[in-house]
Design a protein around this motif. Structure first.
Motif, mmCIF file in Angstrom:
data_model
loop_
_atom_site.group_PDB
_atom_site.id
_atom_site.type_symbol
_atom_site.label_atom_id
_atom_site.label_comp_id
_atom_site.label_asym_id
_atom_site.label_seq_id
_atom_site.Cartn_x
_atom_site.Cartn_y
_atom_site.Cartn_z
ATOM 1 N N ALA A 31 41.444 42.279 43.275
ATOM 2 C CA ALA A 31 40.710 41.824 42.098
ATOM 3 C C ALA A 31 39.358 42.525 41.995
ATOM 4 O O ALA A 31 38.935 42.933 40.903
ATOM 5 N N VAL A 32 38.674 42.652 43.117
ATOM 6 C CA VAL A 32 37.371 43.320 43.103
ATOM 7 C C VAL A 32 37.530 44.802 42.793
ATOM 8 O O VAL A 32 36.735 45.382 42.034
ATOM 9 N N GLN A 33 38.557 45.424 43.344
ATOM 10 C CA GLN A 33 38.808 46.828 43.043
ATOM 11 C C GLN A 33 39.051 47.021 41.551
ATOM 12 O O GLN A 33 38.522 47.957 40.932
ATOM 13 N N GLU A 34 39.847 46.153 40.958
ATOM 14 C CA GLU A 34 40.128 46.241 39.523
ATOM 15 C C GLU A 34 38.846 46.048 38.715
ATOM 16 O O GLU A 34 38.643 46.712 37.687
ATOM 17 N N THR A 35 37.969 45.186 39.192
ATOM 18 C CA THR A 35 36.697 44.957 38.507
ATOM 19 C C THR A 35 35.858 46.225 38.477
ATOM 20 O O THR A 35 35.319 46.615 37.425
ATOM 21 N N TRP A 56 27.869 41.174 34.596
ATOM 22 C CA TRP A 56 29.080 41.726 33.964
ATOM 23 C C TRP A 56 30.218 41.790 34.983
ATOM 24 O O TRP A 56 31.355 41.408 34.688
ATOM 25 N N LEU A 57 29.905 42.260 36.176
ATOM 26 C CA LEU A 57 30.930 42.345 37.222
ATOM 27 C C LEU A 57 31.482 40.959 37.567
ATOM 28 O O LEU A 57 32.699 40.792 37.753
ATOM 29 N N ALA A 61 35.327 40.010 37.125
ATOM 30 C CA ALA A 61 36.080 39.587 38.307
ATOM 31 C C ALA A 61 36.696 38.212 38.087
ATOM 32 O O ALA A 61 37.842 37.951 38.491
ATOM 33 N N SER A 62 35.967 37.326 37.428
ATOM 34 C CA SER A 62 36.491 35.983 37.150
ATOM 35 C C SER A 62 37.691 36.057 36.224
ATOM 36 O O SER A 62 38.689 35.340 36.416
ATOM 37 N N ARG A 63 37.611 36.924 35.227
ATOM 38 C CA ARG A 63 38.738 37.063 34.301
ATOM 39 C C ARG A 63 39.947 37.679 34.992
ATOM 40 O O ARG A 63 41.085 37.289 34.737
ATOM 41 N N VAL A 64 39.699 38.648 35.858
ATOM 42 C CA VAL A 64 40.806 39.241 36.617
ATOM 43 C C VAL A 64 41.474 38.174 37.475
ATOM 44 O O VAL A 64 42.704 38.071 37.526
ATOM 45 N N CYS A 65 40.669 37.366 38.154
ATOM 46 C CA CYS A 65 41.226 36.302 38.990
ATOM 47 C C CYS A 65 41.998 35.290 38.147
ATOM 48 O O CYS A 65 43.047 34.783 38.575
ATOM 49 N N LEU A 66 41.488 34.987 36.978
ATOM 50 C CA LEU A 66 42.173 34.057 36.081
ATOM 51 C C LEU A 66 43.555 34.590 35.724
ATOM 52 O O LEU A 66 44.540 33.847 35.713
#
Length: 293
Positions: A31-35, A56-57, A61-66
């Motif tokens: 998730a962090v990598q994608e962010t 912004w990060l 990251a929160s949206r990726v995790c969601l």
């Protein structure tokens, strides 16, 4: 203009955030990598327009995790055997993060316990993300709303519902002192092979879950009841006479790490409530033991 290398220092905080949302270090790393990839893909003008790159990060990251949590149920159904969140050492980077207020230190530490992470698994994806952002990391609801794409009022409702689940899950939990006392007695009974002594510290409805991920042997289904759990544990010990079980401190309290021929075979965390051991969680999946090697 902030460039990717300038924001590398945000990685540890993002990992701490994502781990609490997703429950495994590997998923958090992805998730962090994608962010960071999404930041890197912005044009120079787009990056220059971001007033607070760190915020912004966190939002991204929160949206990726969601999104990951939204598909997690399908992945869990395909998982071999029981799925458990990944236990991490107290010194692990994902376990440490500066709390917004010193009074929240206990909440932050507890947020990486197996007991709480299992409770968070029962929340909806939005509830979990909102709870982690607001109740664990102290983010204001206006900022939480931006991260999850909801109104502040809706986020307050999500947080209230999540908090109720967490409160119910923690209501019966023992103090750390009582936890460690009972777990020490649990370990002594296992070491001596005394089934009667072991069942004495186990709750009648105790549940044992082990996660092998389909890569090593583990119980495919939960083992329930004091007698069955006690016999299961003593049977494991008899099967691996050369294995050693050493005490460790975990976010849940006293736990154990199992070595065999110098290799980490398992990490055992224990839940205690109402003056008895109510849960035994055995992590055997090698992919979720890397932090202990």
């Amino acid at each position: 203009m902030e460039v990717l290398s300038d924001l590398a220092g945000e990685r540890s905080g993002l990992m701490a955030l994502a781990y609490r949302m997703l429950g495994t270090v590997a998923d958090a790393e992805d998730a962090v990598q994608e962010t960071y990839v999404r930041w890197y893909r912005l044009s120079e003008d787009e990056r220059a327009a971001v007033e607070n790159p760190a915020a912004w990060l966190t939002r991204v990251a929160s949206r990726v995790c969601l999104d990951v949590l939204g598909s997690a149920r399908v992945r869990r159904e395909q998982y071999v055997g029981e799925w458990l969140p990944e236990p991490v050492p107290a010194a692990s980077p994902v376990a440490a993060a500066a709390p917004p207020d010193p009074l929240d230190r206990v909440t932050l530490d507890d947020s990486v316990s197996t007991a709480l992470l299992i409770v968070l698994e029962a929340l909806t994806p939005a509830q979990r993300v909102v709870f982690v952002l607001h109740d664990v990391f102290g983010m204001p609801f206006d900022e939480v709303a931006e991260a999850v794409g909801r109104t502040p009022a809706a986020c307050r409702q999500l947080a209230t519902a999540a908090r109720r689940h967490v409160r119910d899950g923690r209501a019966r939990r023992a103090s750390r002192a009582l936890h460690d006392q009972l777990v020490a007695a649990f370990a002594d009974a296992c070491a001596t092979g005394d089934l009667d002594a072991l069942t004495t510290v186990l709750a009648p409805d105790v549940e044992l879950r082990s996660d092998g991920g389909g890569k090593v042997s583990a119980a495919r289904r939960p083992v329930r009841g004091a007698d069955d759990v006690g016999r299961f544990l003593l049977g494991l010990i008899r099967q691996r006479p050369e294995a050693t079980m050493s005490p460790i401190q975990t976010a849940d309290g006293l736990g154990f790490i199992v070595h065999d021929a110098g290799i980490v075979e398992a990490v055992i965390t224990v839940g205690v409530a109402d003056a008895a051991v109510t849960d035994v969680w055995i992590m055997r999946n090698p992919d979720k033991l890397t932090a202990w090697e």
